[in-house]
Structure formats: C-alpha cells, structure tokens
Motif scaffolding. Structure first.
Motif, short mmCIF file in Angstrom:
data_model
loop_
_atom_site.label_atom_id
_atom_site.label_comp_id
_atom_site.label_asym_id
_atom_site.label_seq_id
_atom_site.Cartn_x
_atom_site.Cartn_y
_atom_site.Cartn_z
N GLY A 19 0.81 -1.21 0.00
CA GLY A 19 0.00 0.00 0.00
C GLY A 19 0.85 1.26 0.00
N ARG A 20 1.89 1.26 0.83
CA ARG A 20 2.76 2.42 0.93
C ARG A 20 3.50 2.67 -0.39
N VAL A 21 3.99 1.60 -1.01
CA VAL A 21 4.77 1.75 -2.24
C VAL A 21 3.87 2.19 -3.39
N VAL A 22 2.70 1.58 -3.53
CA VAL A 22 1.81 1.93 -4.63
C VAL A 22 1.27 3.35 -4.45
N ALA A 23 1.00 3.75 -3.19
CA ALA A 23 0.50 5.10 -2.93
C ALA A 23 1.53 6.16 -3.31
N GLN A 24 2.81 5.78 -3.33
CA GLN A 24 3.85 6.73 -3.72
C GLN A 24 3.62 7.22 -5.15
N ASN A 25 3.05 6.34 -5.99
CA ASN A 25 2.77 6.74 -7.37
C ASN A 25 1.72 7.85 -7.41
N GLU A 26 0.69 7.75 -6.55
CA GLU A 26 -0.32 8.81 -6.49
C GLU A 26 0.30 10.13 -6.07
N LEU A 27 1.22 10.07 -5.10
CA LEU A 27 1.90 11.29 -4.66
C LEU A 27 2.73 11.89 -5.79
N MET A 28 3.37 11.03 -6.57
CA MET A 28 4.19 11.54 -7.68
C MET A 28 3.31 12.17 -8.76
N ILE A 29 2.10 11.65 -8.96
CA ILE A 29 1.20 12.22 -9.96
C ILE A 29 0.81 13.64 -9.57
N VAL A 30 0.31 13.80 -8.35
CA VAL A 30 -0.09 15.15 -7.93
C VAL A 30 1.14 16.04 -7.74
N GLY A 31 2.28 15.43 -7.37
CA GLY A 31 3.52 16.19 -7.29
C GLY A 31 3.95 16.71 -8.65
N GLY A 32 3.77 15.88 -9.68
CA GLY A 32 4.08 16.30 -11.04
C GLY A 32 3.20 17.44 -11.50
N GLN A 33 1.93 17.40 -11.11
CA GLN A 33 1.03 18.50 -11.46
C GLN A 33 1.46 19.79 -10.76
N ALA A 34 1.78 19.68 -9.47
CA ALA A 34 2.22 20.87 -8.74
C ALA A 34 3.51 21.42 -9.32
N LEU A 35 4.43 20.52 -9.72
CA LEU A 35 5.69 20.95 -10.32
C LEU A 35 5.43 21.71 -11.62
N ALA A 36 4.48 21.20 -12.42
CA ALA A 36 4.13 21.87 -13.67
C ALA A 36 3.60 23.28 -13.40
N PHE A 37 2.79 23.44 -12.36
CA PHE A 37 2.24 24.75 -12.04
C PHE A 37 3.35 25.72 -11.62
N VAL A 38 4.32 25.21 -10.85
CA VAL A 38 5.43 26.06 -10.41
C VAL A 38 6.28 26.50 -11.60
N PHE A 39 6.64 25.55 -12.47
CA PHE A 39 7.45 25.89 -13.64
C PHE A 39 6.70 26.84 -14.57
N ASN A 40 5.40 26.62 -14.74
CA ASN A 40 4.60 27.52 -15.58
C ASN A 40 4.67 28.95 -15.05
N ALA A 41 4.55 29.10 -13.72
CA ALA A 41 4.59 30.43 -13.12
C ALA A 41 5.95 31.09 -13.33
N GLY A 42 7.02 30.31 -13.11
CA GLY A 42 8.36 30.86 -13.29
C GLY A 42 8.63 31.26 -14.73
N LEU A 43 8.24 30.42 -15.67
CA LEU A 43 8.47 30.72 -17.09
C LEU A 43 7.60 31.88 -17.56
N ALA A 44 6.37 31.95 -17.05
CA ALA A 44 5.51 33.07 -17.43
C ALA A 44 6.08 34.39 -16.94
N THR A 45 6.70 34.37 -15.76
CA THR A 45 7.31 35.58 -15.21
C THR A 45 8.55 35.99 -16.01
N ALA A 46 9.38 34.99 -16.35
CA ALA A 46 10.64 35.30 -17.02
C ALA A 46 10.48 35.54 -18.52
#
Length: 470
Positions: free
Chosen positions: A148-175
């Motif tokens: 359960g712990r190992v498989v749930a890590q994939n869910e965290l990486m999915i939402v983490g990837g979305q959050a990372l995309a939002f952060v990079f989008n903000a930085g690139l939009a600013t620059a």
C-alpha cells in the motif's frame, strides 16, 4: 533421547522488511512514470493561454488541444496492460520513456495545431499506459506489508508532477511571458523526467511475478534476493511461483464476461459508475483551464500562474492525508464526504462568480478559496477512493479486464470534460457551466448513498460472496 531439531525456516514467520535503499530506489525510478503523468496533464494548464494566442485557437480547438491527451490515455490504458503482460513491465516502461521524449519534443516544436494535437495524442498513449503499468509493477515488486505504501507513492508523484508543472509555468511566465512561444518551453521540460525514467529503468529489475509467469524461475529468485536484501525468504518466491502457475492455467477473461453473469454485471455497473464519478466533479476542467479561469475572475498579469500553484500544493497535501484516512475511515464514508464537499465548494464558486461584481478584489480570492477547497475534497476523498474502490470490487477472474474497461471509461470522461468545458463556458459562461457540475455531484451523492457498499476491512473473497448474494 536426543532433542528433536526444528527447522526454523518452517516455523518462523518471514521477517518484515522495512523500506530498504534498493526498494526505495526502484519505487522512485518507477514512479517517474507517475510524475510524467502528472506533469503532462498539469502543464497544459499554464501553457494554454500562450497556445491560444500563438496558434489562434477557437474554443473548440482549445478544448481539443487540452483533451486529446486523455483521449490517447484511454487507449493507452486499454492496451498498455496487455503489452506489459506480453513483453514485461520493465521493457514496456523503457519504451514508454522513449515515447514520452519523442512526443514531448514533437509537441514543443509543433508548427500547427494539427501537429500539436497528433503528438499530444501520442503523449496520451504513454500517459495512459503508465497509469495502469506502474501501479501493477510496484505492487508486484513490493512485499505485501509495504504494498500500500509503495503503490500510494505513485499517487503522490502524480499530484507532485502537477504541482511541479504549475510552479514551472509560473516561473516561465514571469521570465518569458512576453514571448509568444513560451508554451514550447513549458512543454519541453517534460523530457527531463522522461530521460530519468529511461536511464533509471536500465538498473531496475523485472517484476518477479512476470518472470515466474514466463518460466524464468531462477531469475525470479535472483530478483527477490536483490530487492529483499537481508529479509529475503525463499518461501515468498515459492508463493510467487505458485500464483504464476495459477495465472497460467486460468482462462483469459473477455469483456463479455462483465455483462454475461448478472452478479458480475452489477459489479461492472458499480465500477463504471465510480469511473464516471471520478470525473463529473469537473476536476480536470480545473486542472486544464485553471490559469484561464483565474485570469477571467481577476488575477492579472502573472498572478493567475502563482495563484494556480496553491490548488496544486493542496492536491499533494490531500493525497497524503488520504493515505492516512484510508486506514481509519470507510471508503463509502470518504466518498460521500468528498461529494458533499465538492458540491458545496463548486456551489460557492458558481454563486461567487455570478454575484460578486467584476473588478471587486474579493471576487478573485473568494473563487480561488473555493477552488482550493474543491481540490482538497476531490483529491483526498474522491480521486483516491474511486481508484481504490474499482480495484477491490472485481473478482479475480475478471479483475484485469474490469479495471481495464473502467480505466478506459474514466479517461474518456476526462476527454469529454476537457473538450466541452471551453465550449460550454463560451456559450453559458463560467458560472452556469460550474452549476452543471454541481447538479452532477448531487446525482452522484444519491447514487453512492443508495448503491455503493462499504469495502473497507473486507477481504476480496468476502466481497465476492457479498456480490454473489445480491
């Protein structure tokens, strides 16, 4: 009389392995497939305004660019598992990493909307295939008490990837927001985790279950010795081998098996409804068009990009909270709580949009607060639970095909929501479009309350007996 010698290997229980370094490395590498899943579904959120302006998209074409990825994802999910069963989880994930790189570069250099849509669809095939292969791969590598712990890590990486995309989008939009082609840079960044996935999979072993099923018994034992390290127990390998032999002699399930037997048909209807409920909240309308909506409600300049990071962070926190709550709270209770929460927050969104005057500073912040609450309830109580629910209810002989069809339905619903949202907002406005999702949430609450049983703390065999009894 001499003392009887007891063989400890027959009486002592297997040692319970903690998350050792090798297993942690394997899980991290494999879940880069989940990170790509999250990044590629999230990056379009910030890239769309630039794409619309650069390629002069109509509302329909805007919806097509955003939604064609889940359309490809539906077919990737439908066939990805079969390819992994035939050629191996590790080998197919390495191929998918190459597809990610090629499709991402193709999207970033696309000269026309037709080329962009084609490569986004190809990218969707890889995303969809990863969505079914990575959890299976992790579940087959991890010991049962860590699964359960190992498989749930994939869910965290999915939402983490979305959050990372939002952060990079903000930085690139600013620059580089003043440049017409900034969306190309946003998209091409996904090649980095794709390369990490490909390089990392070189050193990751194949699934022991797959090796046993294909006759590579000695290699299966070698893999178990490597990933279990000090806690290796040969009995686990023998169990894997026994299960693989059972799989080999079990007839392959067909889609018609889901509707031919009445009690299995009831399960399939329930599973399909969970796939629909996962999407009719409108979560992917927020994931794909969040920046556009936030710009519309009053966040000027690059403020919409930075405001959009907050729901992304909430998604990560919500999934982490779900991992804790699932140990203590029933699936049905969480699902009903989530639906009430999403219906309430979406109602607040729609009412605020329709009643607070444009230009009021409060309008943007109130609607952002509604979005953050909505994402929290959705990711914690609905997104996580519906996937878990679908994985639990099907009996073993049709579990693979049942999950495959439900995943296909879920991805196709994602496609429809993404395609129609800009068309509906263009015709009705954002406020009344959101009210459509509110009505759908109310229907879902009634459905879950009347139909969905509780599955927590019930074995798969108990659930099968429950459904057989009607």
């Amino acid at each position: 009389m001499p003392e009887t010698q007891v063989n400890p290997s027959r009486t002592e229980p297997p040692r319970r392995q903690e998350m050792n370094g090798r297993l942690r490395l394997i899980a991290t590498v494999a879940t880069f497939g989940g990170l790509l899943f999250g990044y590629d579904t999230g990056v379009i959120n910030g890239a769309l305004p630039s794409i619309v302006a650069d390629l002069r998209l109509t509302p329909f074409l805007e919806g097509l660019v955003a939604s064609i990825l889940p359309f490809g994802g539906a077919w990737g999910a439908a066939f990805g598992g079969k390819l992994a069963d035939r050629y191996g989880r590790r080998r197919v994930l390495m191929i998918l990493a190459v597809v990610f790189v090629v499709a991402t570069i193709g999207c970033s250099i696309a000269p026309t909307v037709a080329v962009l849509v084609t490569f986004r669809c190809l990218l969707g095939l890889a995303v969809g295939a990863c969505s079914v292969i990575v959890p299976v791969f992790l579940a087959e590598l991890a010991p049962s008490h860590l699964r359960g712990r190992v498989v749930a890590q994939n869910e965290l990486m999915i939402v983490g990837g979305q959050a990372l995309a939002f952060v990079f989008n903000a930085g690139l939009a600013t620059a580089f927001g003043h440049l017409p082609h900034v969306w190309r840079v946003m998209l091409v960044l996904a090649t980095v985790p794709a390369l990490v996935l490909w390089i990392g999979m070189i050193v990751v072993p194949e699934s022991p279950r797959w090796l046993a099923r294909h006759g590579a018994v000695e290699k299966m034992f070698q893999v178990l010795r490597r990933i279990r390290e000090d806690s290796y127990d040969r009995r686990e390998g023998e169990t894997v081998l026994e299960l693989a032999h059972e799989d080999e002699h079990r007839p392959a399930a067909r889609i018609t098996d889901l509707v031919r037997v009445p009690w299995i048909r009831r399960i399939f209807v329930l599973g399909a409804s969970m796939a629909v409920i996962n999407q009719i909240s409108g979560i992917n309308a927020i994931q794909y068009y969040g920046v556009t909506v936030l710009q519309d409600v009053g966040f000027g300049g690059n403020g919409a990009f930075y405001a959009n990071i907050i729901p992304g962070i909430m998604g990560v926190v919500a999934v982490a909270l779900a991992m804790y709550l699932l140990k203590h709270v029933g699936r049905r209770t969480l699902l009903l709580t989530g639906l009430v929460g999403t219906a309430t927050s979406l109602t607040g969104f729609a009412v605020s949009y329709l009643t607070i005057p444009e230009g009021s500073p409060a309008r943007a912040w109130v609607i952002l607060a509604c979005i953050v609450v909505f994402v929290g309830f959705m990711q914690c109580c609905i997104g996580t639970v519906t996937w878990l629910y679908m994985s639990e209810i099907f009996p073993l002989n049709v579990r693979g095909v049942g999950m495959g069809v439900c995943a296909w339905i879920l991805w196709m619903m994602t496609f429809l929501v993404g395609l129609t949202f800009p068309v509906l907002t263009d015709a009705l406005g954002v406020g009344y479009t959101i009210m459509i999702f509110v009505v759908l949430q109310l229907v879902a609450i009634v459905w879950v309350y009347c139909v969905a049983p509780e599955t927590k703390d019930k074995s798969l065999e108990e659930l099968e007996r429950y459904f057989r009894a009607g």
